[in-house]
Write a protein that holds these residues in place. Structure first.
Motif, mmCIF file in Angstrom:
data_model
loop_
_atom_site.group_PDB
_atom_site.id
_atom_site.type_symbol
_atom_site.label_atom_id
_atom_site.label_comp_id
_atom_site.label_asym_id
_atom_site.label_seq_id
_atom_site.Cartn_x
_atom_site.Cartn_y
_atom_site.Cartn_z
ATOM 1 N N ARG A 127 0.980 -1.285 -0.068
ATOM 2 C CA ARG A 127 0.009 0.018 -0.099
ATOM 3 C C ARG A 127 0.834 1.199 0.002
ATOM 4 N N PHE A 128 1.832 1.319 0.568
ATOM 5 C CA PHE A 128 2.913 2.569 0.753
ATOM 6 C C PHE A 128 4.310 2.059 0.157
ATOM 7 N N PRO A 129 4.220 1.846 -1.164
ATOM 8 C CA PRO A 129 5.642 1.265 -1.649
ATOM 9 C C PRO A 129 6.731 2.294 -1.566
ATOM 10 N N LYS A 130 6.490 3.591 -1.263
ATOM 11 C CA LYS A 130 7.633 4.507 -0.986
ATOM 12 C C LYS A 130 7.609 4.787 0.591
ATOM 13 N N GLY A 131 6.898 4.122 1.106
ATOM 14 C CA GLY A 131 6.896 4.688 2.692
ATOM 15 C C GLY A 131 7.952 4.118 3.353
ATOM 16 N N THR A 132 7.976 4.470 4.728
ATOM 17 C CA THR A 132 9.080 4.175 5.734
ATOM 18 C C THR A 132 9.143 2.378 5.914
ATOM 19 N N ILE A 133 8.263 1.997 6.009
ATOM 20 C CA ILE A 133 8.269 0.325 6.050
ATOM 21 C C ILE A 133 8.904 -0.372 4.954
ATOM 22 N N ALA A 134 8.366 0.116 3.652
ATOM 23 C CA ALA A 134 9.068 -0.290 2.411
ATOM 24 C C ALA A 134 10.400 -0.062 2.429
ATOM 25 N N CYS A 135 11.030 1.170 2.976
ATOM 26 C CA CYS A 135 12.255 1.554 2.936
ATOM 27 C C CYS A 135 13.061 0.932 4.069
ATOM 28 N N ASN A 136 12.629 0.468 5.101
ATOM 29 C CA ASN A 136 13.109 -0.302 6.051
ATOM 30 C C ASN A 136 13.430 -1.710 5.655
ATOM 31 N N MET A 137 12.436 -2.334 4.957
ATOM 32 C CA MET A 137 12.455 -3.630 4.168
ATOM 33 C C MET A 137 13.619 -3.785 3.192
#
Length: 468
Positions: free
Chosen positions: A77-87
């Motif tokens: 849902r948030f491909p540019k978000g913080t969680i995606a970045c952390n992954m």
């Protein structure tokens, strides 16, 4: 679950010194008694913002399957978000090849412009540190900007470099100490940040002192470590040990003696400490037998852990579990009926797990001739595509003779079934199980000190054998 830990861990590190507001939503979830209302709140958050998903991750942190599904949802849902970045940082951390990491990092810089990538820069720097590629490691270490994270990164890199280039390690440390002094002069630095930087300074000074001592410069090493010793409110066992050794090198035997004795009686001594303490004892007490003295300290240590083991003993049925050995053969709890077994859940990415292995090898060697004691080193919570090969490679490269078993994630349940059966929330996690299949002891984490760990686990194994 480990996917979630890296997400929460990086976020926690980023916000560690900010004034974080109280999470009223999380408190509301934890205090909700009505299951219908709770499910309604959870469902609403799941369809909410990325911040809402972070709240859910905190709520579900002891539920690996649900947590991992939330991470997958957030990335989608948030491909540019913080969680995606952390992954993405997590995937880079798991990679061991420097050029591959560089390509991944270049893509991350495009995908997450403006994001905090300090952890990724450090990871690449550390990979090149191990490869002894000085230009590359310095280039990526320089990219780490956070004044609060940078000292930790420098400490890690410098401690590794010191093994093959002590001069470069010294230079990195002195440069970082100068940078810390600049930061601490800023008027808007919070008290918590200042305390963190003080601890970072002491850590770097301590490492600098160790490097100097290894090079035989004991007087200069003492000067720096003395500064750390007098400024530290809580003196770590390592600080006490190293300070005692340097005092002895300077001839300050009366001051060194109680510090090194405490190191031995705490189970944190190594052969160097024991030899130095024996030498001091002979100087301070001529005519007395230093071997008998050390033996008396060892007996005190053994008695201490036997007493503690008696207090910590439990009596719970061990859950049924199935793991595979390195050849792929399945084994279960029933295969070890009548034997005292020690389960050690670990992973190649787990620093404390690996730090505990020298002590665990010592325990394994101690019971090698005892057919009634069996050790299972169970690799779990894998991050690599071929965890069995990776685990085997790690043990072989570090010359460990430990029986490897695998707890691979179930493709259907998305759980590592063995570690889940024991309700483990963090590794390393050890369980001592008696011959009747009863859990007698549980241990989590590793605080350091090989002798202490050997004495503690030995007392538990002996107790489990005697009480089954």
């Amino acid at each position: 679950m480990k996917l979630v830990l890296i997400v929460l861990g990086i976020l926690s590190g980023t916000l560690a010194f900010a004034q974080r507001p109280k999470n009223a939503t999380l408190d509301s979830l934890k205090s909700e008694k009505d299951p219908v209302q709770l499910q309604s709140k959870l469902k609403k958050l799941e369809s909410g913002s990325e911040a809402d998903i972070f709240t859910l991750l905190s709520f579900y942190q002891s539920n690996p399957a649900k947590s991992d599904s939330l991470v997958e949802l957030a990335v989608k849902r948030f491909p540019k978000g913080t969680i995606a970045c952390n992954m993405a940082i997590n995937r880079l951390n798991a990679e061991k090849d420097g050029p591959t990491q560089e390509r991944m990092l270049a893509q991350m810089e495009k995908d997450f412009p403006g994001a905090d990538l300090d952890m990724a820069y450090y990871s690449v720097a550390y990979t090149y540190t191990q490869a002894r590629n000085k230009p590359k490691l310095l280039s990526y270490l320089k990219k780490v900007k956070s004044p609060l994270f940078k000292p930790t990164a420098v400490h890690s890199v410098a401690s590794t470099i010191a093994a093959y280039d002590s001069k470069e390690a010294e230079q990195l440390i002195t440069q970082e100490l100068a940078s810390i002094r600049e930061v601490t002069n800023l008027t808007d630095t919070s008290a918590r940040a200042l305390n963190h930087l003080k601890n970072s300074t002491n850590g770097l000074l301590g490492l600098y002192s160790e490097i100097l001592a290894k090079n035989g410069n004991y007087e200069k090493a003492y000067t720096y470590l003395h500064e750390v010793y007098i400024s530290s409110e809580r003196k770590s066992p390592a600080l006490i040990k190293n300070y005692g050794l340097l005092l002895s090198k300077r001839g300050n035997y009366q001051e060194a003696f109680p510090l090194l004795e405490k190191t031995v009686t705490s189970g944190l001594a190594d052969s160097t400490v024991r030899a130095e303490l024996a030498s001091i004892y002979k100087k301070l007490y001529p005519g007395k037998n230093e071997k008998e003295y050390l033996a008396s300290l060892d007996q005190k240590l053994t008695s201490k852990y036997e007493t503690e083991a008696a207090k910590l003993m439990i009596n719970e049925p061990a859950p049924s579990f199935i793991v595979t050995d390195a050849s792929g053969k399945q084994v279960s709890l029933a295969d070890f009926k009548g034997k005292t077994i020690v389960l050690d859940f670990w992973a190649t990415w787990c620093g404390p797990c690996k730090a505990s292995f020298p002590a665990m090898q010592m325990v394994v060697n101690k019971y090698k001739q005892d057919p009634q004691v069996k050790f299972l080193f169970i690799h779990t919570w894998e991050r690599q595509g071929n965890p069995t090969a990776e685990a085997q490679e790690y043990l072989k490269a570090n010359h460990y003779d430990l029986d490897l078993y695998m707890d691979i994630k179930n493709a259907k349940t998305k759980r590592n079934e063995a570690v889940s059966a024991f309700q483990v929330n963090g590794i390393p996690a050890k369980f001592v199980i008696d011959g009747k299949g009863r859990i007698r002891y549980k241990l989590t984490g590793f605080s350091g000190g090989n002798e202490a760990a050997v004495s503690e686990l030995s007392a538990m194994i002996n107790s489990a054998k005697a009480n089954q």
